[in-house]
Design a protein around this motif. Structure first.
Motif, mmCIF file in Angstrom:
data_model
loop_
_atom_site.group_PDB
_atom_site.id
_atom_site.type_symbol
_atom_site.label_atom_id
_atom_site.label_comp_id
_atom_site.label_asym_id
_atom_site.label_seq_id
_atom_site.Cartn_x
_atom_site.Cartn_y
_atom_site.Cartn_z
ATOM 1 N N ARG A 25 5.821 10.663 -8.374
ATOM 2 C CA ARG A 25 4.699 11.139 -7.723
ATOM 3 C C ARG A 25 3.405 10.857 -7.794
ATOM 4 N NH1 ARG A 25 6.987 16.228 -4.824
ATOM 5 N NH2 ARG A 25 4.840 17.253 -5.574
ATOM 6 N N THR A 26 2.600 11.670 -8.159
ATOM 7 C CA THR A 26 1.262 11.449 -8.400
ATOM 8 C C THR A 26 1.053 11.417 -9.982
ATOM 9 O OG1 THR A 26 0.273 13.624 -8.393
ATOM 10 C CG2 THR A 26 0.373 12.516 -5.919
ATOM 11 N N THR A 42 -5.447 3.518 -9.848
ATOM 12 C CA THR A 42 -5.084 4.201 -9.019
ATOM 13 C C THR A 42 -5.792 5.353 -8.443
ATOM 14 O OG1 THR A 42 -3.589 5.082 -10.572
ATOM 15 C CG2 THR A 42 -2.765 3.469 -9.162
ATOM 16 N N ARG A 46 -2.810 10.860 -5.432
ATOM 17 C CA ARG A 46 -2.022 10.174 -4.338
ATOM 18 C C ARG A 46 -0.722 9.609 -4.756
ATOM 19 N NH1 ARG A 46 -5.033 7.266 -0.381
ATOM 20 N NH2 ARG A 46 -2.879 6.681 0.299
ATOM 21 N N ASP A 47 0.293 9.878 -3.893
ATOM 22 C CA ASP A 47 1.740 9.346 -4.104
ATOM 23 C C ASP A 47 1.644 7.898 -4.304
ATOM 24 O OD1 ASP A 47 4.519 8.693 -3.866
ATOM 25 O OD2 ASP A 47 4.790 10.442 -3.498
ATOM 26 N N TYR A 48 2.379 7.096 -5.320
ATOM 27 C CA TYR A 48 2.464 5.738 -5.696
ATOM 28 C C TYR A 48 3.072 5.111 -4.417
ATOM 29 C CZ TYR A 48 0.910 6.378 -10.473
ATOM 30 O OH TYR A 48 0.183 6.666 -11.518
ATOM 31 N N SER A 49 4.117 5.654 -3.745
ATOM 32 C CA SER A 49 4.691 5.109 -2.518
ATOM 33 C C SER A 49 3.866 4.839 -1.340
ATOM 34 C CB SER A 49 6.036 5.895 -2.087
ATOM 35 O OG SER A 49 5.561 7.095 -1.570
ATOM 36 N N SER A 50 2.705 5.619 -1.321
ATOM 37 C CA SER A 50 1.752 5.650 -0.129
ATOM 38 C C SER A 50 0.517 4.611 -0.173
ATOM 39 C CB SER A 50 1.420 7.000 0.311
ATOM 40 O OG SER A 50 0.636 7.470 -0.685
ATOM 41 N N LEU A 51 0.568 3.922 -1.533
ATOM 42 C CA LEU A 51 -0.800 3.315 -1.904
ATOM 43 C C LEU A 51 -0.963 1.933 -1.158
ATOM 44 C CD1 LEU A 51 -1.334 4.092 -5.666
ATOM 45 C CD2 LEU A 51 -2.535 5.243 -3.603
ATOM 46 N N LYS A 52 -1.820 1.624 -0.750
ATOM 47 C CA LYS A 52 -2.411 0.265 -0.331
ATOM 48 C C LYS A 52 -3.504 -0.245 -1.050
ATOM 49 C CE LYS A 52 -1.037 1.618 4.315
ATOM 50 N NZ LYS A 52 -1.445 1.847 5.871
ATOM 51 N N ASP A 55 -6.656 1.523 -1.318
ATOM 52 C CA ASP A 55 -6.877 2.865 -1.683
ATOM 53 C C ASP A 55 -7.179 2.752 -3.463
ATOM 54 O OD1 ASP A 55 -5.970 4.024 0.559
ATOM 55 O OD2 ASP A 55 -3.921 3.598 0.067
#
Length: 339
Positions: A25-26, A42, A46-52, A55
């Motif tokens: 998760r975060t 990071t 923020r959830d790692y799977s949603s990062l660009k 971000d």
């Protein structure tokens, strides 16, 4: 390496770390040095799977300043301390991995590294930094003092987690994975008998299933039954399970009460906590959805492991109540979707 390439590498590392189970998760944070003056880290919450890449936040090593509206991780300070202390280190991973976290509550100041594991990344021992609240200057100060003494590429933060680092991501990841194995083996060599079973392997017994249905109807949200061996062991103790790790205080609450298999008692226990232990059976973990409930179960398992580990060393001392209350308040105010 250019800033944009660094940011892409941080995003990629986050996804790989999630797949490995070292972060979820975060929780935890990842950074990479850009140059002698700055690093990319990071963002907060923020959830790692949603990062660009856009971000990922650039932070100055000297004063931790940054530009833009995206906030960097609140633990940017401990990353900065690594880059200040070790000019040849280019990648830092801060995790809340289970077995390093469990040992963080043991009261120990260091653990030995097995002879066969001594290498370029591990010396003969792994040091522990003194406890301080997450995200604070005190924590940065304690971490900096520990970094000056260590000869390994990892330290353990008391009641918190681990800080692993290396020349690049591959070495940092290797360090974090190896650290987990060293910690688990050390715990079990001292008589821990800690199970690596997953959190929610077994369906609830029929009587617990009825309680879950009743409780979900009364409270709403999502409930899951957790029957990991460490959780079952803690459900057999007469007193509530207290916070031995920061994230338990934040996300579960000030305690997880041990209840009989009674609907009203469990609902009452879940009023100010996200988990209730059911005597000699397991636990019910609550969240606004299944994903949140699973996160509570994961943290309850880890805190149970930490308590049982501390008991091996005759030192089950939880985080003090005032610090736990403060962390719970900040979490509910800033990060939680639960209430």
């Amino acid at each position: 390496m250019k800033a944009q390439e660094v940011k892409k590498s941080v995003v990629k590392a986050g996804i790989e770390l999630m797949r490995s189970g070292l972060v979820a998760r975060t929780w935890g944070n990842i950074s990479c040095r850009i140059d002698g003056e700055s690093f990319a880290i990071t963002p907060s919450g923020r959830d790692y799977s949603s990062l660009k890449p856009e971000d990922i936040v650039e932070v100055k090593i000297k004063d931790l300043s940054y530009e833009g509206t995206v906030k960097p991780s609140s633990e940017k300070g401990i990353h900065g301390e690594v880059y200040k202390t070790f000019p040849d280190i280019n990648f830092v991973i801060h995790t809340h991995q289970e077995y390093a976290s469990a040992l963080s509550a043991s009261g120990l100041d260091e653990i030995p590294v097995p002879h066969e594991c001594v290498s370029d990344i591990f010396s003969e021992k792994i040091l522990f930094s003194r406890y301080a609240l997450p995200g604070t200057r005190s924590l940065r100060k304690n971490v900096a003092a520990c970094l000056k003494k260590t000869k390994s590429n990892a330290i353990i933060l008391k009641h918190h987690g681990a800080l692993c680092f290396g020349r690049d991501y591959e070495i940092s990841f290797k360090t974090a994975k190896a650290l987990e194995g060293i910690c688990l083996n050390f715990i079990n060599s001292m008589g821990g008998n800690i199970s690596q079973a997953t959190d929610c392997d077994n369906p609830p017994p029929p009587e617990i299933n009825e309680i879950m249905n009743y409780t979900a109807k009364e409270k709403g949200g999502s409930l899951i039954f957790c029957s990991n061996p460490q959780i079952i062991a803690c459900s057999g103790i007469p007193s509530p399970l207290l916070p031995y790790l920061d994230d338990f205080a934040q996300i579960v609450g000030l305690k997880a009460k041990v209840c009989k298999d009674d609907e009203k008692e469990i609902i009452k226990a879940l009023k100010n906590s996200s988990a209730a232990l059911i005597k000699n059976t397991g636990a019910l973990c609550w969240g606004i959805d299944k994903k949140d409930a699973e996160a509570v179960c994961m943290i309850l398992k880890k805190n149970s492991t930490a308590y049982l580990t501390a008991r091996i060393f005759n030192n089950p001392r939880p985080i003090n109540t005032i610090d736990s209350m403060l962390m719970r308040f900040v979490y509910l105010k800033k990060y939680s979707k639960l209430y």
